[in-house]
Motif scaffolding. Structure first.
Motif, mmCIF file in Angstrom:
data_model
loop_
_atom_site.group_PDB
_atom_site.id
_atom_site.type_symbol
_atom_site.label_atom_id
_atom_site.label_comp_id
_atom_site.label_asym_id
_atom_site.label_seq_id
_atom_site.Cartn_x
_atom_site.Cartn_y
_atom_site.Cartn_z
ATOM 1 N N VAL A 1 0.829 -1.207 0.000
ATOM 2 C CA VAL A 1 0.000 0.000 0.000
ATOM 3 C C VAL A 1 0.866 1.260 0.000
ATOM 4 O O VAL A 1 0.586 2.218 -0.731
ATOM 5 C CB VAL A 1 -0.964 -0.006 1.218
ATOM 6 N N LEU A 2 1.930 1.276 0.806
ATOM 7 C CA LEU A 2 2.828 2.435 0.832
ATOM 8 C C LEU A 2 3.457 2.661 -0.538
ATOM 9 O O LEU A 2 3.557 3.792 -1.021
ATOM 10 C CB LEU A 2 3.910 2.234 1.888
ATOM 11 N N SER A 3 3.857 1.557 -1.179
ATOM 12 C CA SER A 3 4.466 1.671 -2.501
ATOM 13 C C SER A 3 3.459 2.148 -3.541
ATOM 14 O O SER A 3 3.776 2.980 -4.397
ATOM 15 C CB SER A 3 5.049 0.314 -2.922
ATOM 16 N N ALA A 4 2.221 1.640 -3.459
ATOM 17 C CA ALA A 4 1.197 1.992 -4.442
ATOM 18 C C ALA A 4 0.695 3.428 -4.267
ATOM 19 O O ALA A 4 0.468 4.146 -5.244
ATOM 20 C CB ALA A 4 0.025 1.014 -4.352
ATOM 21 N N LEU A 5 0.517 3.861 -3.007
ATOM 22 C CA LEU A 5 -0.022 5.199 -2.751
ATOM 23 C C LEU A 5 1.065 6.279 -2.779
ATOM 24 O O LEU A 5 0.793 7.427 -3.145
ATOM 25 C CB LEU A 5 -0.729 5.239 -1.390
ATOM 26 N N GLY A 6 2.287 5.919 -2.348
ATOM 27 C CA GLY A 6 3.327 6.920 -2.158
ATOM 28 C C GLY A 6 3.254 7.480 -0.737
ATOM 29 O O GLY A 6 2.233 7.356 -0.048
ATOM 30 N N VAL A 7 4.345 8.105 -0.310
ATOM 31 C CA VAL A 7 4.448 8.593 1.069
ATOM 32 C C VAL A 7 3.357 9.616 1.382
ATOM 33 O O VAL A 7 2.698 9.559 2.425
ATOM 34 C CB VAL A 7 5.849 9.212 1.325
ATOM 35 N N GLU A 8 3.135 10.562 0.460
ATOM 36 C CA GLU A 8 2.192 11.648 0.733
ATOM 37 C C GLU A 8 0.761 11.139 0.881
ATOM 38 O O GLU A 8 0.069 11.466 1.852
ATOM 39 C CB GLU A 8 2.273 12.685 -0.387
ATOM 40 N N ASP A 9 0.288 10.321 -0.084
ATOM 41 C CA ASP A 9 -1.079 9.807 -0.009
ATOM 42 C C ASP A 9 -1.261 8.848 1.171
ATOM 43 O O ASP A 9 -2.330 8.804 1.792
ATOM 44 C CB ASP A 9 -1.450 9.094 -1.311
ATOM 45 N N PHE A 10 -0.215 8.075 1.487
ATOM 46 C CA PHE A 10 -0.287 7.179 2.653
ATOM 47 C C PHE A 10 -0.462 8.001 3.930
ATOM 48 O O PHE A 10 -1.253 7.657 4.814
ATOM 49 C CB PHE A 10 0.985 6.335 2.738
ATOM 50 N N GLY A 11 0.267 9.116 4.016
ATOM 51 C CA GLY A 11 0.124 10.011 5.161
ATOM 52 C C GLY A 11 -1.244 10.654 5.221
ATOM 53 O O GLY A 11 -1.844 10.782 6.297
ATOM 54 N N ILE A 12 -1.789 11.042 4.053
ATOM 55 C CA ILE A 12 -3.132 11.647 4.004
ATOM 56 C C ILE A 12 -4.174 10.660 4.506
ATOM 57 O O ILE A 12 -5.052 11.008 5.307
ATOM 58 C CB ILE A 12 -3.465 12.113 2.571
ATOM 59 N N TYR A 13 -4.092 9.392 4.062
ATOM 60 C CA TYR A 13 -5.074 8.392 4.502
ATOM 61 C C TYR A 13 -5.022 8.222 6.022
ATOM 62 O O TYR A 13 -6.061 8.145 6.682
ATOM 63 C CB TYR A 13 -4.823 7.042 3.824
ATOM 64 N N ASN A 14 -3.813 8.184 6.574
ATOM 65 C CA ASN A 14 -3.668 7.990 8.020
ATOM 66 C C ASN A 14 -4.215 9.164 8.814
ATOM 67 O O ASN A 14 -4.906 8.978 9.823
ATOM 68 C CB ASN A 14 -2.201 7.753 8.365
ATOM 69 N N VAL A 15 -3.930 10.383 8.365
ATOM 70 C CA VAL A 15 -4.354 11.537 9.160
ATOM 71 C C VAL A 15 -5.839 11.825 8.975
ATOM 72 O O VAL A 15 -6.523 12.221 9.926
ATOM 73 C CB VAL A 15 -3.489 12.781 8.838
ATOM 74 N N VAL A 16 -6.391 11.601 7.766
ATOM 75 C CA VAL A 16 -7.832 11.799 7.563
ATOM 76 C C VAL A 16 -8.617 10.727 8.322
ATOM 77 O O VAL A 16 -9.643 11.017 8.948
ATOM 78 C CB VAL A 16 -8.190 11.785 6.060
ATOM 79 N N GLY A 17 -8.116 9.495 8.278
ATOM 80 C CA GLY A 17 -8.737 8.451 9.095
ATOM 81 C C GLY A 17 -8.670 8.796 10.569
ATOM 82 O O GLY A 17 -9.579 8.474 11.340
ATOM 83 N N GLY A 18 -7.596 9.504 10.959
ATOM 84 C CA GLY A 18 -7.463 9.948 12.342
ATOM 85 C C GLY A 18 -8.514 10.964 12.736
ATOM 86 O O GLY A 18 -8.969 10.990 13.886
ATOM 87 N N VAL A 19 -8.927 11.820 11.777
ATOM 88 C CA VAL A 19 -10.000 12.791 12.057
ATOM 89 C C VAL A 19 -11.285 12.052 12.412
ATOM 90 O O VAL A 19 -11.980 12.386 13.376
ATOM 91 C CB VAL A 19 -10.234 13.710 10.833
#
Length: 510
Positions: A36-54
């Motif tokens: 997933v990290l490879s497919a999304l890239g660092v930025e999108d992986f971070g976005i998914y984590n922080v938006v899910g955190g909201v």
């Protein structure tokens, strides 16, 4: 005596089942995280984590009720009161449905505003982030409604079902890891959709199993005001503890985003996935142990309950130490071996989050004992109030220009303060002997942890990074930890138990 032996065997059997489940889940999690990290890239992986955190931030509302549901179902099962158990289950589902509607309303107003007005997200990814918020909200609600069913399975100690359904969930995530690489639409949005679909599949499976096997798990609309008042009173005070844990974890994630950006959120997301894989073994152990602590309190068996609390705290720490030490010593090499991309700060984040998990592990049986009493007001005001300090202290330190790792350092320090407060409170609540706990548990695990770490740390400093040295370091860590736990961590009865079991295994191979 026979009952105690039977309970011990049940705990051991359930723990073994959950461990087998965890080994599979850990392998799947580590593989899918890499893909997933490879497919999304660092930025999108971070976005998914922080938006899910909201979205997870809103579990401040649901977390306290979830703990109340688990406690009331397990308590009444311990008393064998089936009619009341049926009312509690149906009332719990009704509460979760109402709460789901409230949370969706809050996410669609406060959540959407916060994402678009306050969060640090590249402009070109804002639309995708909003889609992630929507599907994360649906996933959250699906999981919320599953809580009474999960609680029933754990209360009945049917860990085989819990394990099999979790394996089904892991297989779904393996499918996601493949599908995301051939996504016909934006990969970040597609990932959120697929995670929602897996949550729905698991929810339907839990519901079908519980309805078939547990008499109380057939839902009927119930609005028992007296029962709801009791559960709400319990949940109301537990809200402080539940919200403080969410503010510590997801609040820390948000302040990292505000001051450091989504790339550092990606590093934190990876660290928490490593922690989830390692800490899952302790979670499974406590999942098997928690119902017995609550049931023994309900039946008035205080001595046996205290024995479970002390052993639970020690062995939770031992298990984490055994699994974490090879990672702590070889973090940089392991991350490079596991991931194609290693975001900045990930190495220290992983090390600090594992130390934090070991700090928290000693408190888990104490929390279960506190919830079992149902008398939680003063406890939650003091301990929950302390834990809530994580967010403001982290915010102020990051605003002052401190490094991102300070969020985890603050969490570790406050965790130890909370442990001290828990011991002080439980002394008056259940008669817990603080001096005995400090000697039998706290001093014990400190000595075991320090002595176990000496040789692996020296080996890590003196050898270059390579696969062979990692294997040797892991073997050394396991041997050192195992020997120190056996000779220093265990008492005579526990050592005799190990000898008997090893002798039994040897006899089968003769």
């Amino acid at each position: 005596m026979d009952t105690i032996q039977s309970n011990n065997k049940r705990i051991a059997k359930n723990t073994l089942l959950l461990y087998l489940r965890m080994l599979f889940l850990m392998a799947v999690s580590l593989y899918t995280s890499r893909v997933v990290l490879s497919a999304l890239g660092v930025e999108d992986f971070g976005i998914y984590n922080v938006v899910g955190g909201v979205v997870t931030m809103f579990s401040m509302l649901s977390g306290s009720l979830s703990a109340a549901i688990s406690r009331f179902i397990t308590f009444e099962l311990g008393k064998g009161n089936l009619p009341k158990l049926k009312r509690i289950f149906s009332s719990s589902v009704t509460i979760q449905i109402i709460l789901s509607a409230i949370i969706i309303l809050l996410i669609e107003t406060v959540g959407v505003w916060f994402l678009n007005a306050k969060m640090v997200i590249p402009e070109v990814r804002v639309e995708a982030a909003n889609w992630v918020l929507q599907f994360s909200a649906i996933t959250f609600v699906i999981n919320l409604i599953s809580i009474p069913y999960n609680a029933a399975i754990i209360a009945h100690e049917r860990m085989s079902a819990f394990a099999y359904i979790s394996i089904l969930e892991a297989l779904g995530k393996l499918v996601i890891a493949y599908l995301i690489t051939v996504s016909p639409i934006d990969r970040l949005v597609f990932y959120a959709i697929l995670m929602c679909a897996v949550a729905l599949m698991v929810r339907l499976t839990y519901g079908r199993y519980c309805k078939k096997h547990f008499e109380e798990c057939t839902y009927h609309f119930v609005f028992d005001f007296a029962l709801l008042k009791r559960m709400s009173g319990f949940a109301g005070w537990n809200f402080i503890g539940a919200s403080s844990a969410v503010l510590r974890d997801q609040g820390g994630n948000l302040v990292i985003n505000l001051f450091c950006g989504p790339a550092v959120n990606a590093a934190r997301g990876i660290a928490f996935q490593v922690n989830a894989a390692i800490n899952g073994f302790v979670v499974n152990f406590m999942t098997a142990l928690n119902p017995q602590i609550t049931k023994q309190y309900a039946m008035g068996n205080r001595d046996y309950m205290m024995n479970l609390i002390f052993k639970g705290a020690r062995f939770s720490f031992y298990m984490l130490l055994l699994l974490s030490l090879p990672i702590l010593v070889n973090t940089h090499y392991v991350l490079g071996l596991w991931l194609k991309i290693v975001p900045e700060h990930t190495v220290l984040f992983v090390q600090l989050v594992l130390v934090s998990a070991m700090s928290e592990s000693m408190s888990q049986p104490l929390v279960t004992a506190m919830l079992a009493t149902g008398k939680i007001r003063n406890y939650q005001i003091i301990v929950g109030g302390l834990q809530m300090m994580n967010l403001p202290v982290s915010y102020l330190l990051l605003r002052a220009g401190m490094f991102p790792e300070i969020v985890f350092v603050v969490a570790i320090i406050i965790s130890q303060c909370c442990l001290a407060a828990r011991l002080w409170m439980l002394h008056s609540m259940i008669g817990l002997r603080v001096g005995l706990y400090m000697r039998k548990v706290y001093a014990n695990v400190l000595v075991v942890g320090v002595i176990s770490s000496i040789l692996p740390i020296l080996q890590g400093f003196t050898c270059n990074e390579s696969l062979m040295n990692f294997i040797l370091s892991s073997i050394l860590s396991f041997v050192c930890t195992g020997l120190v736990v056996y000779f220093i961590g265990c008492n005579n009865i526990e050592r005799q138990f190990v000898i008997t079991k090893v002798s039994g295994i040897k006899a089968k191979f003769k």
